[in-house]
Design a protein around this motif. Structure first.
Motif, PDB file in Angstrom:
ATOM      1  N   ASP A 132     -16.625  12.393  -0.434  1.00 31.63           N
ATOM      2  CA  ASP A 132     -15.828  12.746   0.867  1.00 31.63           C
ATOM      3  C   ASP A 132     -15.527  11.528   1.646  1.00 31.63           C
ATOM      4  O   ASP A 132     -15.265  11.611   2.764  1.00 31.63           O
ATOM      5  N   ASP A 133     -15.474  10.347   0.779  1.00 30.35           N
ATOM      6  CA  ASP A 133     -15.034   9.283   1.572  1.00 30.35           C
ATOM      7  C   ASP A 133     -13.704   9.274   1.898  1.00 30.35           C
ATOM      8  O   ASP A 133     -12.741  10.049   1.477  1.00 30.35           O
ATOM      9  N   VAL A 134     -13.410   8.385   3.070  1.00 28.40           N
ATOM     10  CA  VAL A 134     -11.953   8.593   3.709  1.00 28.40           C
ATOM     11  C   VAL A 134     -10.892   8.046   2.752  1.00 28.40           C
ATOM     12  O   VAL A 134      -9.823   8.788   2.660  1.00 28.40           O
ATOM     13  N   LEU A 135     -11.288   7.205   1.801  1.00 29.63           N
ATOM     14  CA  LEU A 135     -10.260   6.807   0.946  1.00 29.63           C
ATOM     15  C   LEU A 135      -9.894   7.867  -0.078  1.00 29.63           C
ATOM     16  O   LEU A 135      -8.773   7.806  -0.348  1.00 29.63           O
ATOM     17  N   PHE A 136     -11.017   8.591  -0.398  1.00 26.69           N
ATOM     18  CA  PHE A 136     -10.635   9.535  -1.552  1.00 26.69           C
ATOM     19  C   PHE A 136      -9.931  10.866  -0.663  1.00 26.69           C
ATOM     20  O   PHE A 136      -9.002  11.610  -1.417  1.00 26.69           O
ATOM     21  N   HIS A 140      -1.786   1.934  -3.952  1.00 26.10           N
ATOM     22  CA  HIS A 140      -2.064   1.128  -2.927  1.00 26.10           C
ATOM     23  C   HIS A 140      -3.243   1.789  -2.138  1.00 26.10           C
ATOM     24  O   HIS A 140      -4.270   0.582  -1.764  1.00 26.10           O
ATOM     25  N   ILE A 141      -3.734   3.100  -2.078  1.00 28.36           N
ATOM     26  CA  ILE A 141      -4.877   3.334  -1.294  1.00 28.36           C
ATOM     27  C   ILE A 141      -5.820   3.051  -2.324  1.00 28.36           C
ATOM     28  O   ILE A 141      -7.247   2.804  -2.104  1.00 28.36           O
ATOM     29  N   ALA A 142      -5.703   3.673  -3.610  1.00 29.93           N
ATOM     30  CA  ALA A 142      -6.633   3.538  -4.636  1.00 29.93           C
ATOM     31  C   ALA A 142      -7.184   2.133  -5.045  1.00 29.93           C
ATOM     32  O   ALA A 142      -8.290   1.613  -5.284  1.00 29.93           O
ATOM     33  N   ARG A 143      -6.307   1.152  -4.735  1.00 32.45           N
ATOM     34  CA  ARG A 143      -6.450  -0.405  -4.949  1.00 32.45           C
ATOM     35  C   ARG A 143      -6.107  -1.193  -3.862  1.00 32.45           C
ATOM     36  O   ARG A 143      -5.393  -1.928  -3.978  1.00 32.45           O
ATOM     37  N   PRO A 144      -6.995  -0.844  -2.810  1.00 30.31           N
ATOM     38  CA  PRO A 144      -6.687  -1.737  -1.524  1.00 30.31           C
ATOM     39  C   PRO A 144      -6.748  -3.006  -1.557  1.00 30.31           C
ATOM     40  O   PRO A 144      -7.586  -3.684  -2.302  1.00 30.31           O
ATOM     41  N   VAL A 145      -5.785  -3.821  -0.791  1.00 32.77           N
ATOM     42  CA  VAL A 145      -5.954  -5.158  -0.858  1.00 32.77           C
ATOM     43  C   VAL A 145      -6.162  -5.589   0.868  1.00 32.77           C
ATOM     44  O   VAL A 145      -5.561  -5.057   1.624  1.00 32.77           O
ATOM     45  N   PRO A 146      -7.141  -6.332   1.351  1.00 31.38           N
ATOM     46  CA  PRO A 146      -7.482  -6.636   2.457  1.00 31.38           C
ATOM     47  C   PRO A 146      -6.392  -7.193   3.202  1.00 31.38           C
ATOM     48  O   PRO A 146      -5.615  -7.836   2.715  1.00 31.38           O
ATOM     49  N   GLN A 147      -6.272  -6.842   4.612  1.00 32.01           N
ATOM     50  CA  GLN A 147      -5.143  -7.250   5.235  1.00 32.01           C
ATOM     51  C   GLN A 147      -4.846  -8.808   5.340  1.00 32.01           C
ATOM     52  O   GLN A 147      -3.702  -9.309   5.470  1.00 32.01           O
ATOM     53  N   ASN A 148      -6.014  -9.424   5.250  1.00 29.66           N
ATOM     54  CA  ASN A 148      -6.059 -10.787   5.589  1.00 29.66           C
ATOM     55  C   ASN A 148      -5.446 -11.386   4.318  1.00 29.66           C
ATOM     56  O   ASN A 148      -4.664 -12.496   4.298  1.00 29.66           O
ATOM     57  N   GLN A 149      -5.316 -10.800   3.303  1.00 25.74           N
ATOM     58  CA  GLN A 149      -4.654 -11.374   1.924  1.00 25.74           C
ATOM     59  C   GLN A 149      -3.307 -10.875   1.742  1.00 25.74           C
ATOM     60  O   GLN A 149      -2.432 -11.649   1.524  1.00 25.74           O
ATOM     61  N   ARG A 157      -2.787  11.202   8.962  1.00 27.51           N
ATOM     62  CA  ARG A 157      -4.068  11.243   9.629  1.00 27.51           C
ATOM     63  C   ARG A 157      -5.136  10.665   8.695  1.00 27.51           C
ATOM     64  O   ARG A 157      -6.005  10.084   9.054  1.00 27.51           O
ATOM     65  N   ARG A 158      -5.167  10.926   7.366  1.00 26.05           N
ATOM     66  CA  ARG A 158      -6.270  10.415   6.594  1.00 26.05           C
ATOM     67  C   ARG A 158      -5.980   9.038   6.287  1.00 26.05           C
ATOM     68  O   ARG A 158      -7.147   8.284   6.024  1.00 26.05           O
ATOM     69  N   MET A 159      -5.004   8.337   6.214  1.00 22.13           N
ATOM     70  CA  MET A 159      -4.401   7.203   6.088  1.00 22.13           C
ATOM     71  C   MET A 159      -4.957   6.121   7.063  1.00 22.13           C
ATOM     72  O   MET A 159      -5.250   4.943   7.071  1.00 22.13           O
ATOM     73  N   VAL A 160      -5.017   6.685   8.648  1.00 21.25           N
ATOM     74  CA  VAL A 160      -5.199   5.886   9.640  1.00 21.25           C
ATOM     75  C   VAL A 160      -6.522   5.151   9.891  1.00 21.25           C
ATOM     76  O   VAL A 160      -6.471   3.872   9.970  1.00 21.25           O
ATOM     77  N   PRO A 161      -7.453   5.687   9.333  1.00 22.84           N
ATOM     78  CA  PRO A 161      -8.924   4.931   9.181  1.00 22.84           C
ATOM     79  C   PRO A 161      -8.853   3.671   8.346  1.00 22.84           C
ATOM     80  O   PRO A 161      -9.318   2.660   8.522  1.00 22.84           O
ATOM     81  N   LEU A 162      -8.071   3.951   7.244  1.00 17.89           N
ATOM     82  CA  LEU A 162      -7.915   2.827   6.093  1.00 17.89           C
ATOM     83  C   LEU A 162      -7.233   1.902   6.704  1.00 17.89           C
ATOM     84  O   LEU A 162      -7.223   0.466   6.252  1.00 17.89           O
ATOM     85  N   VAL A 163      -6.261   2.077   7.525  1.00 23.08           N
ATOM     86  CA  VAL A 163      -5.317   1.100   8.218  1.00 23.08           C
ATOM     87  C   VAL A 163      -6.026   0.327   9.350  1.00 23.08           C
ATOM     88  O   VAL A 163      -5.987  -1.023   9.504  1.00 23.08           O
ATOM     89  N   GLN A 164      -6.582   0.930  10.369  1.00 21.29           N
ATOM     90  CA  GLN A 164      -6.894   0.553  11.574  1.00 21.29           C
ATOM     91  C   GLN A 164      -8.386   0.272  11.546  1.00 21.29           C
ATOM     92  O   GLN A 164      -8.818  -0.855  12.251  1.00 21.29           O
ATOM     93  N   ASP A 165      -9.360   0.904  10.690  1.00 20.32           N
ATOM     94  CA  ASP A 165     -10.750   0.447  10.834  1.00 20.32           C
ATOM     95  C   ASP A 165     -11.078  -0.241   9.685  1.00 20.32           C
ATOM     96  O   ASP A 165     -11.748  -1.406   9.961  1.00 20.32           O
TER      97      ASP A 165
END
Length: 223
Positions: free
Chosen positions: A5-9, A77-86, A149-157
């Motif tokens: 139930d992780d936010v990514l999934f 893109h969600i399944a294989r995230p890249v850190p924003q600093n990269q 809404r589900r994507m927001v935490p992956l972008v902001q947090d």
């Protein structure tokens, strides 16, 4: 290892759900188009009418195919995230190879404007009614909002999803709303406006008034 139930999934599953709904819309539009073709084409008219049948929905069918492909991109893109600093360490003038290009959102804006130009101005809320394809597009709109809404935490947090992907999903829900109206327009269906329960006042005079309160307010899309 992430939990089920992780936010990514949650985000990934909702985007997948949305893509499947768009696939249903596409299939329904194809079936509707084929049905119309079989109903009106005769041996004498097939040459003249075939082009008009193929273009009854304009570019919408091709647009939906593109949308499904872009949702695959968002999901990847969600399944294989890249850190924003990269993601931000990209030389000026070069496209982000691991990001989501903003061109796709700009294209949505163009499609929305093109369809809106064909439609009468909205003067009231409308109910998610009309053809089955139009109603399904409203379902797609609501699921798209949930995906956002589900994507927001992956972008902001977590800062692992490109904000450009989130911006695309944000505008995509508006695209689905406009497309739902456009399908009804193409099929010469009427729009049913929202009607406040207080417009006629509340009454205890029985079933007749209750039915009266539910009368439709219909707006003709085509004159």
């Amino acid at each position: 290892r992430r939990k089920k139930d992780d936010v990514l999934f949650e985000a990934l599953g909702t985007v997948d759900e949305l893509c499947s709904i768009v696939g249903v819309v596409y299939a329904e539009l194809i079936a509707s188009q084929e049905q119309r073709q079989s109903n009106i084409l005769t041996e004498d008219s097939i040459k003249d009418d075939a082009n008009s049948i193929r273009s009854i929905y304009g570019d919408l069918l091709e647009q939906l195919l593109d949308v499904m492909s872009r949702l695959f991109d968002v999901g990847s893109h969600i399944a294989r995230p890249v850190p924003q600093n990269q993601q931000n360490n990209v030389p000026s003038g070069r496209e982000k190879t691991n990001g989501f290009h903003s061109h796709h959102t700009e294209l949505l804006e163009e499609w929305i404007d093109t369809m809106t130009d064909e439609l009468p101005e909205l003067t009231s809320f409308i109910l998610p009614t009309g053809s089955p394809s139009s109603a399904q597009l409203h379902v797609a709109r609501t699921v798209c909002r949930r995906a956002e809404r589900r994507m927001v935490p992956l972008v902001q947090d977590e800062e692992t999803v490109d904000p450009a992907a989130l911006a695309y999903v944000n505008r995509l829900s508006d695209y689905f709303f406009t497309a739902a109206r456009f399908v009804n327009f193409c099929e010469d269906r009427d729009e049913v406006q929202y009607r406040s329960g207080g417009e006629r006042g509340l009454s205890n005079r029985g079933r007749t008034d209750s039915i009266f309160l539910r009368e439709r307010v219909v707006v003709k899309l085509k004159k």
